[in-house]
Design a protein around this motif. Sequence first.
Motif, short mmCIF file in Angstrom:
data_model
loop_
_atom_site.label_atom_id
_atom_site.label_comp_id
_atom_site.label_asym_id
_atom_site.label_seq_id
_atom_site.Cartn_x
_atom_site.Cartn_y
_atom_site.Cartn_z
N ARG A 77 0.78 -1.23 0.00
CA ARG A 77 0.00 0.00 0.00
C ARG A 77 0.81 1.28 0.00
N LEU A 78 2.11 1.21 0.35
CA LEU A 78 2.87 2.44 0.54
C LEU A 78 4.12 2.54 -0.33
N VAL A 79 4.92 1.50 -0.38
CA VAL A 79 6.21 1.58 -1.07
C VAL A 79 6.45 0.33 -1.93
N ARG A 80 5.49 0.04 -2.81
CA ARG A 80 5.62 -1.14 -3.67
C ARG A 80 6.93 -1.09 -4.46
N GLY A 81 7.59 -2.23 -4.48
CA GLY A 81 8.86 -2.35 -5.20
C GLY A 81 10.05 -2.03 -4.32
N PHE A 82 9.99 -0.97 -3.54
CA PHE A 82 11.06 -0.63 -2.62
C PHE A 82 11.10 -1.65 -1.48
N VAL A 83 9.93 -2.00 -0.97
CA VAL A 83 9.78 -3.09 0.00
C VAL A 83 9.02 -4.20 -0.70
N THR A 84 9.58 -5.41 -0.67
CA THR A 84 8.96 -6.53 -1.38
C THR A 84 8.16 -7.45 -0.46
N ASP A 85 8.41 -7.36 0.86
CA ASP A 85 7.65 -8.17 1.81
C ASP A 85 7.68 -7.48 3.16
N CYS A 86 6.61 -7.68 3.93
CA CYS A 86 6.52 -7.12 5.27
C CYS A 86 5.57 -8.00 6.06
N ARG A 87 6.00 -8.41 7.25
CA ARG A 87 5.11 -9.20 8.10
C ARG A 87 5.23 -8.70 9.54
N LEU A 88 4.11 -8.74 10.22
CA LEU A 88 4.07 -8.30 11.61
C LEU A 88 4.43 -9.44 12.54
N GLU A 89 5.20 -9.12 13.56
CA GLU A 89 5.56 -10.05 14.64
C GLU A 89 5.43 -9.29 15.95
N GLY A 90 4.25 -9.38 16.58
CA GLY A 90 4.02 -8.62 17.80
C GLY A 90 4.03 -7.13 17.52
N ASP A 91 4.88 -6.39 18.26
CA ASP A 91 4.95 -4.94 18.07
C ASP A 91 6.02 -4.54 17.06
N ALA A 92 6.47 -5.50 16.26
CA ALA A 92 7.50 -5.23 15.25
C ALA A 92 7.03 -5.72 13.88
N ARG A 93 7.73 -5.24 12.87
CA ARG A 93 7.52 -5.75 11.52
C ARG A 93 8.87 -6.17 10.97
N VAL A 94 8.86 -7.21 10.15
CA VAL A 94 10.06 -7.66 9.46
C VAL A 94 9.91 -7.22 8.02
N VAL A 95 10.81 -6.36 7.58
CA VAL A 95 10.72 -5.72 6.28
C VAL A 95 11.82 -6.26 5.37
N THR A 96 11.44 -6.70 4.17
CA THR A 96 12.41 -7.12 3.16
C THR A 96 12.39 -6.07 2.05
N PHE A 97 13.56 -5.49 1.81
CA PHE A 97 13.69 -4.44 0.80
C PHE A 97 13.98 -5.05 -0.57
N GLY A 98 13.77 -4.27 -1.60
CA GLY A 98 14.01 -4.71 -2.96
C GLY A 98 15.44 -5.15 -3.22
N ASN A 99 16.39 -4.63 -2.43
CA ASN A 99 17.80 -5.01 -2.59
C ASN A 99 18.14 -6.29 -1.84
N GLY A 100 17.12 -6.92 -1.21
CA GLY A 100 17.33 -8.18 -0.49
C GLY A 100 17.60 -8.04 0.99
N MET A 101 17.89 -6.83 1.46
CA MET A 101 18.16 -6.61 2.88
C MET A 101 16.88 -6.79 3.69
N THR A 102 17.00 -7.45 4.84
CA THR A 102 15.87 -7.64 5.75
C THR A 102 16.19 -6.96 7.07
N VAL A 103 15.21 -6.21 7.59
CA VAL A 103 15.39 -5.46 8.84
C VAL A 103 14.17 -5.67 9.72
N ARG A 104 14.42 -5.85 11.00
CA ARG A 104 13.33 -5.92 11.98
C ARG A 104 13.13 -4.51 12.53
N GLU A 105 11.89 -4.01 12.43
CA GLU A 105 11.57 -2.66 12.87
C GLU A 105 10.49 -2.71 13.95
#
Length: 136
Positions: free
Chosen positions: A30-58
């Motif tokens: 809904r917000l940054v298609r292509g820049f972020v390729t996947d996002c899933r919620l885990e409690g009060d955090a989200r795990v974000v996968t960026f288009g460059n393959g990097m994954t970050v827990r936010e």
Amino acid sequence: MASIRREIQVAAEPERVWDALRDVGRIHERLVRGFVTDCRLEGDARVVTFGNGMTVRERIIDVDDTQRRVAWSAEGEPFSHYNASVQAFAESDGRTRLVWIADLLPNELEPQVAGMIDQGMVAMKRTLEQDQGATG
């Protein structure tokens, strides 16, 4: 501490922009298609996968409906500190101004993170304006 501030104007109604921005688990759709390729919620955090393959827990710090602001922090390497927010402001003619602010350590990561934020802002503008045209 490095501090990065970016802002853009989006040809989309503030209510629609906020609805997408506050949907923190679906930013890849809904917000940054292509820049972020996947996002899933885990409690009060989200795990974000960026288009460059990097994954970050936010960790989601705040979703403020009154201020139309989402704040989060990134956890773990390569950061010793990272917090950011995006806020939506109503502008004239049904447009929205988005402001993204990030503070981070180590300072040496500033050029890389600034480049990613710039890419994210482009994706945000494209996604929100395409969706506005399709539904507005």
